[in-house]
Scaffold this motif. Structure first.
Motif, short mmCIF file in Angstrom:
data_model
loop_
_atom_site.label_atom_id
_atom_site.label_comp_id
_atom_site.label_asym_id
_atom_site.label_seq_id
_atom_site.Cartn_x
_atom_site.Cartn_y
_atom_site.Cartn_z
N ASP A 1 1.17 4.00 -4.39
CA ASP A 1 1.84 5.10 -3.69
C ASP A 1 1.19 6.41 -4.12
OD1 ASP A 1 4.72 5.10 -2.03
OD2 ASP A 1 4.13 7.06 -2.85
N LEU A 2 1.20 7.36 -3.18
CA LEU A 2 0.58 8.66 -3.45
C LEU A 2 1.48 9.54 -4.35
CD1 LEU A 2 -1.96 10.20 -2.50
CD2 LEU A 2 -0.65 11.02 -0.55
N ASP B 1 -4.23 7.14 -3.36
CA ASP B 1 -4.20 7.26 -1.91
C ASP B 1 -4.52 5.89 -1.30
OD1 ASP B 1 -4.65 7.77 0.75
OD2 ASP B 1 -5.73 9.65 0.39
N GLY B 2 -3.57 5.34 -0.58
CA GLY B 2 -3.75 4.02 0.00
C GLY B 2 -4.90 3.97 1.02
N ASP C 1 3.74 -0.49 4.71
CA ASP C 1 5.06 0.03 5.12
C ASP C 1 4.89 1.55 5.13
OD1 ASP C 1 7.83 -0.04 5.69
OD2 ASP C 1 8.29 0.39 3.61
N GLU D 1 4.09 5.59 5.54
CA GLU D 1 4.74 6.90 5.64
C GLU D 1 4.95 7.17 7.14
OE1 GLU D 1 5.90 8.86 3.60
OE2 GLU D 1 5.61 10.93 4.19
N LEU E 1 0.80 -1.23 0.00
CA LEU E 1 0.00 0.00 0.00
C LEU E 1 0.83 1.29 0.00
CD1 LEU E 1 -3.01 0.11 -0.27
CD2 LEU E 1 -3.22 0.00 2.21
N CYS E 2 2.10 1.22 0.36
CA CYS E 2 3.01 2.39 0.30
C CYS E 2 4.30 1.86 -0.32
CB CYS E 2 3.30 2.93 1.69
SG CYS E 2 1.89 3.64 2.53
N ARG F 1 7.91 9.24 -6.96
CA ARG F 1 8.50 8.07 -6.28
C ARG F 1 8.08 6.78 -7.00
NH1 ARG F 1 10.51 8.99 -0.98
NH2 ARG F 1 9.74 6.99 -0.22
N ALA G 1 6.63 2.85 -2.80
CA ALA G 1 7.80 3.51 -3.40
C ALA G 1 8.83 3.90 -2.34
CB ALA G 1 7.33 4.75 -4.17
N PRO G 2 10.11 3.90 -2.68
CA PRO G 2 10.70 3.69 -4.00
C PRO G 2 10.79 2.24 -4.46
CG PRO G 2 12.41 4.21 -2.42
CD PRO G 2 11.10 4.34 -1.69
N GLY G 3 10.59 1.24 -3.58
CA GLY G 3 10.34 -0.07 -4.15
C GLY G 3 11.26 -1.23 -3.79
N ALA G 4 12.16 -1.06 -2.82
CA ALA G 4 13.04 -2.19 -2.50
C ALA G 4 12.21 -3.39 -2.01
CB ALA G 4 14.07 -1.79 -1.45
N LYS G 5 11.21 -3.11 -1.18
CA LYS G 5 10.42 -4.23 -0.65
C LYS G 5 9.57 -4.85 -1.76
CE LYS G 5 10.33 -2.16 3.91
NZ LYS G 5 10.66 -0.77 3.45
C1 LIG Z 1 8.33 4.38 4.06
S1 LIG Z 1 7.99 4.85 2.43
C2 LIG Z 1 7.71 3.28 1.68
C3 LIG Z 1 8.98 2.56 1.33
C4 LIG Z 1 8.73 1.38 0.39
N1 LIG Z 1 7.83 0.41 0.97
C5 LIG Z 1 10.03 0.70 0.01
O1 LIG Z 1 10.31 -0.40 0.45
O2 LIG Z 1 10.77 1.30 -0.76
C6 LIG Z 1 6.37 5.48 2.56
C7 LIG Z 1 5.70 5.80 1.23
O3 LIG Z 1 4.34 6.11 1.51
C8 LIG Z 1 3.90 7.01 0.51
N2 LIG Z 1 2.62 7.61 0.96
C9 LIG Z 1 2.41 8.67 1.78
N3 LIG Z 1 1.09 8.85 1.95
C10 LIG Z 1 0.46 7.88 1.25
C11 LIG Z 1 -0.90 7.54 1.04
N4 LIG Z 1 -1.90 8.24 1.60
N5 LIG Z 1 -1.18 6.49 0.24
C12 LIG Z 1 -0.19 5.78 -0.35
N6 LIG Z 1 1.11 6.06 -0.17
C13 LIG Z 1 1.43 7.09 0.62
C14 LIG Z 1 5.07 7.95 0.35
O4 LIG Z 1 5.01 8.61 -0.91
C15 LIG Z 1 6.25 7.00 0.48
O5 LIG Z 1 6.70 6.62 -0.79
#
Ligand SMILES: C[S@@+](CC[C@H](N)C(=O)[O-])C[C@H]1O[C@@H](n2cnc3c(N)ncnc32)[C@H](O)[C@@H]1O
Length: 393
Positions: A163-164, A191-192, A253, A255, A136-137, A168, A139-143
């Motif tokens: 991702d929002l 929006d997740g 994962d 924000e 659900l979140c 990213r 980016a940037p995408g390693a997971k």
């Molecule tokens: C901790 S990072 C995620 C890292 C990612 N899982 C990885 O392994 O690379 C949090 C992400 O949540 C996104 N984000 C923030 N608010 C959001 C929302 N309402 N819905 C979806 N994504 C959101 C941010 O843009 C950011 O890329």
């Protein structure tokens, strides 16, 4: 440092921590934040944390580096297989001039960098080859790359990343393409907290959910409007979003304030602490983030099948974004069961005391994981795993 190098596996993560940063330089608001959350500021002085890499298992065996190849490319013997996580290695880079991006295996897209604490969050999903996974979140995408890697090439499993932030997601798409792991992945800029696209019904010409009939689909097609993906693999490009299928696995994962990411925090030395205070320490911002995290968990749960698994993680060490959110969630959702997560070779940090629901504290302590540079020699990270029980079993 004590390692058992008999078969190249990490035996103990005990190490001497070099110090590099004077914590007196942290801004007062951040020191207060650390104090309020019983976080030892010394974690920001830990230097030379080990680095971790995952082998890109989409490559054929003969293109994957062995432990010996990695030692030779890193020009050090201090490369160790992480016990319990296949295709995962730790490397201690101090004393060498090499960085991960310097080695041939990295340049050949045969490895990618991902912290062990993050890998534990992915591993906690226990992904099977036919699973429909929602990140659900993403980016940037390693997971997401690791999820795609574990889903592999066989089976009907797919990954849906949301991702929002469009910029990213563009990075995420580039990663999927660079490692060539995206053939069963699609991405949505959305929006997740409100994302409702069901799991795909087909993978190319194969039905994912045999119970989903064409007729059902046609009926629903009239009601639903298609949410255009940001990017989609060819095999998922024609999904009509008409299935009733929820996801087997959901990763939230979320924000967060990123205070557990030491490298991230120390960047503000250069950028200026004022920006850090505005971005992260404003009390309204922290309230909003905690609320966003709860809403992401809520929607992740809505999109999860009965019997499915949801993992919640943050790279914050604050109680508010971790233990408090888990307690809130358990209290809110009677069908949520917290499950223990293996910590592999890592020594987790102590779980903190949440205030809202004292009766849930023992359960949270027994099941959730906290990592920090001092206890576990990783970035700061928190992971919780919930399984969705049938409500009226
Ligand atoms: C901790 S990072 C995620 C890292 C990612 N899982 C990885 O392994 O690379 C949090 C992400 O949540 C996104 N984000 C923030 N608010 C959001 C929302 N309402 N819905 C979806 N994504 C959101 C941010 O843009 C950011 O890329």
């Amino acid at each position: 440092m004590s390692y058992n190098d008999n078969n190249g596996q990490v035996d103990s993560m005990k190490r001497d921590h070099a110090t590099s940063f004077d914590i007196k330089r942290l801004p007062d608001s951040f020191k207060k934040f650390l104090l309020d959350n019983s976080i030892d500021p010394q974690i920001y002085t830990v230097a030379n944390l080990p680095r971790y890499i995952r082998i890109n298992t989409h490559l054929p065996d003969d293109k994957r580096p062995t432990l010996e190849d990695l030692k030779s490319q890193f020009e050090t013997d201090k490369v160790y297989a992480v016990d319990g996580i296949d295709n995962f290695f730790m490397v201690q880079l101090e004393g060498t001039t090499q960085r991960i991006s310097d080695i041939t295996a990295y340049k050949n897209q045969a490895v990618f960098g991902i912290d062990l604490s993050s890998a534990i969050a992915v591993k906690a999903l226990e992904i099977q080859k036919d699973d429909q996974v929602l990140d659900l979140c993403c980016a940037p995408g390693a997971k997401l790359c690791m999820i795609a890697n574990i889903l592999g090439k066989d089976g009907l499993g797919t990954a849906t990343g949301v991702d929002l932030a469009g910029h990213r997601l563009a990075t995420c798409r580039s990663m999927l393409k660079k490692y060539k792991v995206g053939e069963k992945v699609r991405l949505f800029e959305a929006d997740g907290t409100t994302f409702q696209v069901p799991a795909p019904s087909r993978l190319g010409n194969k039905m994912i959910d045999p119970e989903e009939s064409e007729q059902d689909g046609a009926r629903k097609r009239q009601k639903t409007s298609l949410v255009e993906p940001f990017w989609s693999a060819r095999l998922l490009r024609h999904d009509k979003q008409t299935s009733n299928t929820l996801y087997d696995k959901v990763l939230v994962d979320a924000e967060c304030t990123h205070d557990g990411s030491i490298a991230h925090i120390l960047k503000y030395e250069k950028w200026g602490w004022d920006a850090f205070e505005t971005n992260f320490m404003d009390p309204r911002r922290i309230d909003n983030i905690a609320e966003l995290q709860c809403n992401l968990m809520k929607q992740g749960w809505n999109m999860l099948k009965s019997g499915g698994t949801m993992v919640y993680s943050t790279c914050s060490l604050s109680i508010r974004q971790n233990e408090d959110n888990v307690a809130w969630f358990l209290n809110e959702y009677q069908d949520a069961a917290l499950e223990k997560i293996p910590s592999f070779n890592l020594k987790p940090a102590k779980i903190k005391q949440q205030q809202g629901f004292p009766a849930l504290q023992d359960k949270i302590e027994a099941n959730c994981l906290r990592f920090d540079p001092i206890s576990s020699s990783t970035s700061g990270f928190f992971v919780a795993r919930f399984v969705k029980k049938p409500l009226f079993a």
